[in-house]
Every structure is written in structure tokens, then in C-alpha cells.
Write an enzyme that holds these catalytic residues in place. Sequence first.
Site, PDB file in Angstrom:
ATOM      1  N   ASP A 141       0.854  -1.185   0.000  1.00 57.47           N
ATOM      2  CA  ASP A 141       0.000   0.000   0.000  1.00 57.47           C
ATOM      3  C   ASP A 141       0.889   1.234   0.000  1.00 57.47           C
ATOM      4  O   ASP A 141       1.936   1.257   0.644  1.00 57.47           O
ATOM      5  CB  ASP A 141      -0.966  -0.003   1.180  1.00 57.47           C
ATOM      6  CG  ASP A 141      -0.287  -0.126   2.537  1.00 57.47           C
ATOM      7  OD1 ASP A 141      -0.027   0.918   3.161  1.00 57.47           O
ATOM      8  OD2 ASP A 141      -0.020  -1.263   2.974  1.00 57.47           O
ATOM      9  N   GLU A 168      -7.915   5.024  11.797  1.00 58.72           N
ATOM     10  CA  GLU A 168      -6.842   4.861  12.761  1.00 58.72           C
ATOM     11  C   GLU A 168      -6.692   6.115  13.603  1.00 58.72           C
ATOM     12  O   GLU A 168      -7.502   7.044  13.505  1.00 58.72           O
ATOM     13  CB  GLU A 168      -5.537   4.492  12.066  1.00 58.72           C
ATOM     14  CG  GLU A 168      -5.053   5.470  11.001  1.00 58.72           C
ATOM     15  CD  GLU A 168      -3.769   4.988  10.334  1.00 58.72           C
ATOM     16  OE1 GLU A 168      -2.717   5.059  10.990  1.00 58.72           O
ATOM     17  OE2 GLU A 168      -3.823   4.548   9.153  1.00 58.72           O
ATOM     18  N   ASP A 178      -9.723   3.928   5.789  1.00 62.96           N
ATOM     19  CA  ASP A 178      -8.624   3.861   6.759  1.00 62.96           C
ATOM     20  C   ASP A 178      -9.056   4.538   8.052  1.00 62.96           C
ATOM     21  O   ASP A 178      -9.136   5.760   8.137  1.00 62.96           O
ATOM     22  CB  ASP A 178      -7.398   4.550   6.161  1.00 62.96           C
ATOM     23  CG  ASP A 178      -6.161   4.490   7.064  1.00 62.96           C
ATOM     24  OD1 ASP A 178      -6.272   4.009   8.205  1.00 62.96           O
ATOM     25  OD2 ASP A 178      -5.092   4.944   6.620  1.00 62.96           O
TER      26      ASP A 178
END
Length: 287
Positions: free
Chosen positions: A86, A177, A175
Site C-alpha cells: 500500500d 486509525e 482507513d
Amino acid sequence: MPVLRPGSARRALSALIGMLAALLAMTFALPGSAFAAQGRGDQAIPHPEDDWAGSQILKHEGGPTAGDEPTGDEPSGLLATVEGVDVSGHQGNVNWATLWSSGVRFAYVKATEGTSYLNPYFAQQYNGSYNVGMIRGAYHFALPGNSTGAAQANYFVDHGGGWSKDGKTLPGALDMEYNPYGATCYGLSTSAMVNWIKDFSNTYKARTGRDPVIYTSTSWWKTCTGNSAAFGAINPLWIPRYGSSVGELPAGWGFHTIWQYTSSGPTVGDHDQFNGALDRLQALANG
């Protein structure tokens, strides 16, 4: 009524401007005020190029301990795995031919963050991986304190995060986080965070016909969603853990789909393994 002399008038005007500037600075310094209005919150993104999948995981959870470093051959629950990477604007132009030669067969590329940032290297990375033969997808770095999940899903789809059934495009990834700019959970309660993720996921599904992959760590998920089990039956899981095994999964998921197993791999630091054989990865791409 007293008349101000020219010099006095200028001093008075200067003082007034100073007071207004001070009041404005105080307003933006108030907790959460920078995120008060959708569309203005992204003014608080000072370094989006430093935010990539795992950037905050590494910072908050660390890498492998001594003797626990990944080798690239870690079992991930099935007999076969597929190597992936990634990337984001942090890497700049990527040498896709080298990665392909090393055995990498899929890639996730950061497309967007919040509702204003676009990866300036997205075209080279997204198209470059495709052109060497990889299956690739795009991901969005979420800022749940800035705007709604729907707003960010729409921005993502409109700027590279879409999906097509061409056998080479993975569903977009969300994503989730640690906040690079403040409070771990972006100032949201666990229930508000769950609702934000649902808002993003439902909007993405309505726009593309696919459920997005969710990238998150078990520790962050427990802290910020209360370890919600609401997504395990719907969204594929992409989990980071920089060690010899995947470890504990968040609630609701009986298995992971992708494992980000290192942040210090060859050519590109972030390397991943798909939990299955190549034909299963192709099936994920095809929906």
C-alpha cells in the site's frame, strides 16, 4: 463629540484590528472549533502527505519486538497468500516493475483525506500498478471530526475511490486509525464513531455497489468504537500488525481479508498479504 486627529485615528483603527485578530485566533483555538463547519474543518490538515495506512499505528502501537520481525512468509490462516503493498503520496513515484518482479500482485493507493486532500501521485501509483498487471484499489484516510461520513465517502468516490467490475479493481478501503491531529477518537463518542463509519459505508455502497474494506487495528477499534461487532458480516477487514501473526481481531470479524504485516518491507515499506489464493483476490475485485 471629540474629534480624533489623523494620528489618533490610525492608532485607534490599528488597535481595533488587533482586537479583532485576537478574537479570531481565540475562536480557532477553542477545542473542536476548527472542525465546527463542514468544508472548513479541512483547514486543520497541516500534513496529509504524512498520513498513510499505518502511519499512526506505527506511532501508537509500534513495530515488531525483537525476535518477532516478519519475514514475508507468515501464515495468515489459509494455505495460500498473495503479496501486496500500500502506498501514498509519502512514497512519491513508485517503481512498480521492481515490485512486480519481487512477487507483489496487488496494491492499495491512498486517494484522499478528509474532503480536500488529493494524493498528488495518485495517477502514477494507481495507474502504474494496474499497468504492470496488479489488481489495485484506492483508500481514503478518514478524518471523522471534520465532516460527515457521507461527505467523505462522496469525496472519495469522486476523486479516485470508485469501483468498476473489470477484474483489476478492488473495492475502496476506509482507513480508520489514530487521529494525526488531536484526540485519538477525533472527539467522537463510541456510538457516534460507529454511526460515522456506517454513514461512510452506506454512502459508498450506494455510490459503487460495493461495501468498502475497513482498515483498522484491534486496539484503536476497541477504544473508539467500543469494539463494535456491527461491520464484521458486511465489510472485509484489512488489519495492521507488525509481527509474526495477525493476532486478535476486532469484534464481529471471524477472519481477516488483508494483513498489513510490516511497515519496513523492500522497495515500499508497507507490505500486505491477502488471506487466500490469487483467484480469491480476483473474486474480491469482481464482487
